[in-house]
Design a protein around this motif. Structure first.
Motif, short mmCIF file in Angstrom:
data_model
loop_
_atom_site.label_atom_id
_atom_site.label_comp_id
_atom_site.label_asym_id
_atom_site.label_seq_id
_atom_site.Cartn_x
_atom_site.Cartn_y
_atom_site.Cartn_z
N ALA A 130 -8.60 4.89 17.15
CA ALA A 130 -8.06 4.75 15.79
C ALA A 130 -6.55 4.57 15.82
O ALA A 130 -5.99 3.79 15.04
CB ALA A 130 -8.44 5.97 14.95
N ALA A 131 -5.86 5.27 16.72
CA ALA A 131 -4.41 5.14 16.82
C ALA A 131 -4.02 3.74 17.30
O ALA A 131 -3.06 3.15 16.79
CB ALA A 131 -3.85 6.20 17.77
N VAL A 132 -4.77 3.20 18.24
CA VAL A 132 -4.50 1.83 18.72
C VAL A 132 -4.74 0.83 17.59
O VAL A 132 -3.94 -0.08 17.38
CB VAL A 132 -5.34 1.51 19.97
N ALA A 133 -5.82 1.01 16.84
CA ALA A 133 -6.10 0.12 15.72
C ALA A 133 -4.99 0.18 14.67
O ALA A 133 -4.57 -0.85 14.13
CB ALA A 133 -7.46 0.47 15.09
N GLU A 134 -4.49 1.39 14.40
CA GLU A 134 -3.39 1.54 13.44
C GLU A 134 -2.11 0.89 13.96
O GLU A 134 -1.37 0.27 13.21
CB GLU A 134 -3.17 3.02 13.12
N ALA A 135 -1.85 1.04 15.25
CA ALA A 135 -0.66 0.40 15.84
C ALA A 135 -0.78 -1.12 15.72
O ALA A 135 0.21 -1.79 15.40
CB ALA A 135 -0.52 0.82 17.31
N GLU A 136 -1.96 -1.67 15.95
CA GLU A 136 -2.16 -3.11 15.79
C GLU A 136 -1.95 -3.53 14.35
O GLU A 136 -1.30 -4.53 14.07
CB GLU A 136 -3.56 -3.50 16.27
N ARG A 137 -2.51 -2.75 13.43
CA ARG A 137 -2.41 -3.08 12.00
C ARG A 137 -0.96 -3.10 11.52
O ARG A 137 -0.57 -3.93 10.71
CB ARG A 137 -3.22 -2.07 11.18
N THR A 138 -0.14 -2.18 12.04
CA THR A 138 1.24 -2.05 11.58
C THR A 138 2.25 -2.69 12.53
O THR A 138 3.45 -2.52 12.35
CB THR A 138 1.59 -0.56 11.40
#
Length: 175
Positions: free
Chosen positions: A34-42
Motif C-alpha cells: 500500500a505504501a508503494v502504491a501511494e508513493a506511485e500515486r503521489t
C-alpha cells in the motif's frame, strides 16, 4: 536515494500490531504494498525497511521507480547502522508503534504512527490510521515535547522538575 519516506515494518504477529495498529495495517506485506502504491500515486519515493527478524520477501520487487526494499539485515550492529543511516537521510518516518520512534524523534525527523504509538495522546508523534496522511507528514514536533515526555518516564519527579535536566538533554540533542 533523494527525498524519501522511510517505512519501518514490524514482524507479522508482533504484539504492537495486534494491540496498537488499525486492522488494515497488521500485515507488513500489505502495508508495504500500500505504501508503494501511494508513493506511485503521489510521485514520491518510499524506502521499506523490513524487521530484521523477518523474511524480507514482501511480494515486492527490491527496487522500482517509486520504492526500494532494503535488505533485511539480522539484528545487531549492521542492522543498527543501516537503520541509523536510513533515518538520518529520510524526509519522514512512518511506522506502526515501534521503538524506532525514539531515534526518529531524537533526530528531529517528522514521525507518523499508524495507529496508537508509544507516545499516544502526548502530541509527540503524528498518529493516524490514514497511510496517505502518514506518508505526507512534514512537520516536526518540538524536541522539547519529546524530551519532556521521555524524562517524565525515565527520571524521578524531583530530577525531572529541575530545569537543568532539560537543559542538559537539549544541549546533548543539539550537538
Amino acid at each position: 536515494l533523494g527525498s524519501y519516506s522511510l517505512l519501518i515494518l514490524q514482524r507479522e504477529g508482533d504484539q504492537v500490531l495486534v494491540h496498537d495498529s488499525p486492522k488494515c495495517w497488521r500485515d507488513p506485506s500489505a502495508l508495504a504494498k500500500a505504501a508503494v502504491a501511494e508513493a506511485e500515486r503521489t510521485n514520491r519515493f518510499v524506502v521499506v525497511k523490513p524487521h530484521p527478524m523477518t523474511d524480507p520477501d514482501l511480494g515486492l520487487p527490491r527496487e522500482g521507480p517509486h520504492h526500494r526494499v532494503v535488505s533485511g539485515l539480522k539484528s545487531g550492529s549492521d542492522n543498527d547502522l543501516q537503520l541509523a543511516w536510513l533515518m538520518a537521510h529520510a524526509r519522514n518516518a512512518v511506522m506502526v508503534n515501534s521503538t524506532c520512534h525514539f531515534q526518529t524523534l531524537a533526530l528531529g525527523i517528522p514521525t507518523a504512527c499508524l495507529g496508537r504509538g508509544w507516545f499516544s495522546d502526548n502530541d509527540v508523534v503524528t498518529e493516524t490510521d490514514d497511510l496517505a496522511a502518514a506518508l505526507a507528514v512534514e512537520s516536526v514536533k518540538p524536541g522539547e515535547r519529546y524530551l519532556c515526555h521521555m524524562m517524565s518516564r525515565q527520571m524521578p519527579v524531583p530530577q525531572f522538575a529541575n530545569p537543568l535536566s532539560l537543559r542538559k538533554l537539549m544541549q546533548w540533542l543539539w550537538r
